[in-house]
Design an enzyme around this catalytic site. Sequence first.
Site, PDB file in Angstrom:
ATOM      1  N   THR A  92       0.836  -1.213   0.000  1.00 15.28           N
ATOM      2  CA  THR A  92       0.000   0.000   0.000  1.00 15.28           C
ATOM      3  C   THR A  92       0.863   1.253   0.000  1.00 15.28           C
ATOM      4  O   THR A  92       0.596   2.206  -0.736  1.00 15.28           O
ATOM      5  CB  THR A  92      -0.909  -0.012   1.245  1.00 15.28           C
ATOM      6  N   HIS A 116      -5.855   0.217  -7.252  1.00 18.86           N
ATOM      7  CA  HIS A 116      -6.601  -0.547  -6.243  1.00 18.86           C
ATOM      8  C   HIS A 116      -6.780  -1.962  -6.770  1.00 18.86           C
ATOM      9  O   HIS A 116      -6.966  -2.162  -7.969  1.00 18.86           O
ATOM     10  CB  HIS A 116      -7.994   0.079  -6.034  1.00 18.86           C
TER      11      HIS A 116
END
Length: 139
Positions: A92, A116
């Site tokens: 992330t 994503h």
Amino acid sequence: MIERTLSIIKPDATARNITGEINGMIESAGFKIVAQKKIKITLDQARKFYEIHKERSFYNDLCEFLSSAPVVVQVLEKENAIADYRALMGATNPENAEEGTIRKSFSISIDQNSVHGSDAPETAFNEIRFFFSEIEIVG
Ligand code: ADP
Ligand code: MG
């Protein structure tokens, strides 16, 4: 098992015209793009999509970012697609992402991290349904 996962190319990436480069990495890794469209989502839609994060401190900023400019939403198909796309994306926080991952290659920061990907079969199913109807997905 052949799986489908939901990918979003986020506003920081569409703004820098690197959608094609990211799709190149996706296709080189063996994913088939079985649905794809460029859309600009509303703040309400972003809030609904990221509802799972609503208690997090970054929720408002995250939703404003995702609705700030166009995104490319896509369905990727491959053996083990969900975990394999998470691996291709990288961590992330791009500072922790490994060489050769999309986030290491392109992301600006933890909040502008370019892509994503769904994190589990149930979320993949729900996230695909959030953006696509059955006739928009071509196998
Ligand atoms: P991932 O996108 O890797 O699945 P999460 O689902 O935990 O990560 O978070 C969703 C998105 O929220 C992240 O991609 C990132 O853009 C943003 N985010 C996560 N953690 C933070 C943080 N600590 N500060 C700012 N933004 C964050
Ligand atoms: Mg997530």
